[in-house]
Design a protein around this motif. Structure first.
Motif, mmCIF file in Angstrom:
data_model
loop_
_atom_site.group_PDB
_atom_site.id
_atom_site.type_symbol
_atom_site.label_atom_id
_atom_site.label_comp_id
_atom_site.label_asym_id
_atom_site.label_seq_id
_atom_site.Cartn_x
_atom_site.Cartn_y
_atom_site.Cartn_z
ATOM 1 N N ARG A 107 101.013 36.433 59.967
ATOM 2 C CA ARG A 107 99.994 35.342 59.514
ATOM 3 C C ARG A 107 99.177 34.764 60.571
ATOM 4 O O ARG A 107 98.292 34.114 60.511
ATOM 5 C CB ARG A 107 100.772 34.131 58.729
ATOM 6 C CG ARG A 107 101.242 34.819 57.294
ATOM 7 C CD ARG A 107 102.130 33.762 56.356
ATOM 8 N NE ARG A 107 103.162 33.309 57.040
ATOM 9 C CZ ARG A 107 103.628 32.230 57.007
ATOM 10 N NH1 ARG A 107 102.832 31.393 56.218
ATOM 11 N NH2 ARG A 107 104.774 31.527 57.506
ATOM 12 N N LEU A 108 99.982 34.389 61.737
ATOM 13 C CA LEU A 108 99.287 33.763 62.864
ATOM 14 C C LEU A 108 98.133 34.766 63.491
ATOM 15 O O LEU A 108 97.102 34.250 63.594
ATOM 16 C CB LEU A 108 100.438 33.693 63.998
ATOM 17 C CG LEU A 108 99.755 33.004 65.418
ATOM 18 C CD1 LEU A 108 99.085 31.482 65.066
ATOM 19 C CD2 LEU A 108 100.863 32.988 66.358
ATOM 20 N N ASP A 109 98.467 36.085 63.559
ATOM 21 C CA ASP A 109 97.399 37.005 63.980
ATOM 22 C C ASP A 109 96.232 37.244 63.075
ATOM 23 O O ASP A 109 95.106 36.968 63.692
ATOM 24 C CB ASP A 109 97.968 38.353 63.957
ATOM 25 C CG ASP A 109 98.924 38.706 65.058
ATOM 26 O OD1 ASP A 109 98.849 37.898 66.084
ATOM 27 O OD2 ASP A 109 99.553 39.620 65.201
ATOM 28 N N LYS A 110 96.388 36.946 61.737
ATOM 29 C CA LYS A 110 95.469 36.916 60.555
ATOM 30 C C LYS A 110 94.416 35.579 61.086
ATOM 31 O O LYS A 110 93.155 35.775 60.915
ATOM 32 C CB LYS A 110 95.840 36.830 59.428
ATOM 33 C CG LYS A 110 94.619 37.158 58.153
ATOM 34 C CD LYS A 110 95.400 36.959 56.808
ATOM 35 C CE LYS A 110 94.009 37.154 55.869
ATOM 36 N NZ LYS A 110 94.689 36.595 54.485
ATOM 37 N N THR A 111 95.164 34.480 61.100
ATOM 38 C CA THR A 111 94.327 33.026 61.157
ATOM 39 C C THR A 111 93.846 33.218 62.647
ATOM 40 O O THR A 111 92.397 32.734 62.702
ATOM 41 C CB THR A 111 95.454 31.994 61.097
ATOM 42 O OG1 THR A 111 96.172 32.091 59.910
ATOM 43 C CG2 THR A 111 94.782 30.689 61.316
ATOM 44 N N VAL A 112 94.316 33.784 63.795
ATOM 45 C CA VAL A 112 93.647 33.738 64.862
ATOM 46 C C VAL A 112 92.432 34.566 64.845
ATOM 47 O O VAL A 112 91.327 34.063 65.427
ATOM 48 C CB VAL A 112 94.410 34.249 65.949
ATOM 49 C CG1 VAL A 112 93.731 34.570 67.200
ATOM 50 C CG2 VAL A 112 95.586 33.159 66.386
ATOM 51 N N GLN A 113 92.459 35.755 64.176
ATOM 52 C CA GLN A 113 91.318 36.604 63.938
ATOM 53 C C GLN A 113 89.990 35.787 63.128
ATOM 54 O O GLN A 113 89.029 36.027 63.708
ATOM 55 C CB GLN A 113 91.755 37.933 63.080
ATOM 56 C CG GLN A 113 92.355 38.972 63.799
ATOM 57 C CD GLN A 113 92.724 40.127 63.150
ATOM 58 O OE1 GLN A 113 92.924 39.989 61.863
ATOM 59 N NE2 GLN A 113 92.837 41.160 63.771
ATOM 60 N N GLU A 114 90.408 34.925 62.172
ATOM 61 C CA GLU A 114 89.463 34.340 61.591
ATOM 62 C C GLU A 114 88.795 33.263 62.362
ATOM 63 O O GLU A 114 87.701 32.875 62.257
ATOM 64 C CB GLU A 114 90.034 33.648 60.047
ATOM 65 C CG GLU A 114 90.474 34.793 59.174
ATOM 66 C CD GLU A 114 91.305 34.108 58.170
ATOM 67 O OE1 GLU A 114 91.706 32.916 58.061
ATOM 68 O OE2 GLU A 114 91.728 35.158 57.167
ATOM 69 N N LEU A 115 89.753 32.490 63.165
ATOM 70 C CA LEU A 115 89.156 31.485 64.058
ATOM 71 C C LEU A 115 88.286 31.957 65.118
ATOM 72 O O LEU A 115 87.405 31.435 65.323
ATOM 73 C CB LEU A 115 90.377 30.806 64.466
ATOM 74 C CG LEU A 115 90.156 29.205 65.330
ATOM 75 C CD1 LEU A 115 89.126 28.386 64.475
ATOM 76 C CD2 LEU A 115 91.286 28.693 66.082
ATOM 77 N N THR A 116 88.878 33.273 65.669
ATOM 78 C CA THR A 116 88.026 33.977 66.619
ATOM 79 C C THR A 116 86.468 34.389 66.420
ATOM 80 O O THR A 116 85.748 34.011 66.869
ATOM 81 C CB THR A 116 88.735 35.065 67.252
ATOM 82 O OG1 THR A 116 89.932 34.620 67.548
ATOM 83 C CG2 THR A 116 87.858 35.828 68.310
ATOM 84 N N SER A 117 86.549 34.713 64.886
ATOM 85 C CA SER A 117 85.239 35.098 64.236
ATOM 86 C C SER A 117 84.490 33.912 64.022
ATOM 87 O O SER A 117 83.234 33.950 64.313
ATOM 88 C CB SER A 117 85.572 35.686 62.970
ATOM 89 O OG SER A 117 84.609 36.096 62.364
ATOM 90 N N LEU A 118 85.048 32.777 63.513
ATOM 91 C CA LEU A 118 84.219 31.560 63.330
ATOM 92 C C LEU A 118 83.492 31.049 64.692
ATOM 93 O O LEU A 118 82.670 30.688 64.636
ATOM 94 C CB LEU A 118 85.214 30.500 62.425
ATOM 95 C CG LEU A 118 84.636 29.467 62.140
ATOM 96 C CD1 LEU A 118 83.415 29.672 61.093
ATOM 97 C CD2 LEU A 118 85.531 28.483 61.229
ATOM 98 N N VAL A 119 84.626 30.862 65.694
ATOM 99 C CA VAL A 119 84.243 30.407 66.886
ATOM 100 C C VAL A 119 82.819 31.292 67.618
ATOM 101 O O VAL A 119 82.046 30.938 67.955
ATOM 102 C CB VAL A 119 85.322 30.464 67.851
ATOM 103 C CG1 VAL A 119 84.762 30.254 69.221
ATOM 104 C CG2 VAL A 119 86.372 29.396 67.453
#
Length: 121
Positions: A82-94
């Motif tokens: 779940r952390l990896d998924k959230t980090v991917q989404e945040l990275t994409s947004l950033v």
């Protein structure tokens, strides 16, 4: 994974992106904390299981300790996913807003970049 919002420069769109950044940062921080706690718990349960095995504990006690250690490890894996998924989404947004002039020195973007550094450490 939801697509990153696109910006046409309107204040409403900036507010939406800032809100998404804030939500994803909070989720990443919470999941990182949760992951660390479960990782520590799994380590402690593993040590407890080893100690019981060394002390030749009865079969029921070993089986129970093994089950708890396995559950702790499943939670470590779950929170990592779940952390990896959230980090991917945040990275994409950033990445989608990082070079936009309206986000230059934006407080939420700075917090998001800091959260990504923490989560990737």
């Amino acid at each position: 994974m939801s697509p990153a919002p696109t910006l046409n420069g309107t204040p409403d769109e900036k507010a939406v992106v800032r809100r998404q950044l804030k939500i994803k940062v909070a989720a990443a921080k919470r999941l990182l904390k949760e992951h660390i706690l479960y990782r520590d718990e799994a380590h402690a349960q593993g040590q407890k299981l080893s100690k019981l095995a060394e002390e030749n504990a009865d079969e029921w006690e070993l089986k129970h300790a093994r089950r708890i250690a396995e559950e702790s490890q499943r939670m470590v894996n779950d929170t990592r996913d779940r952390l990896d998924k959230t980090v991917q989404e945040l990275t994409s947004l950033v990445a989608s807003v990082k070079n936009k002039p309206e986000f230059e020195n934006d407080e939420e973007l700075v917090k998001a970049e800091e959260a990504l550094k923490e989560a990737n450490a």
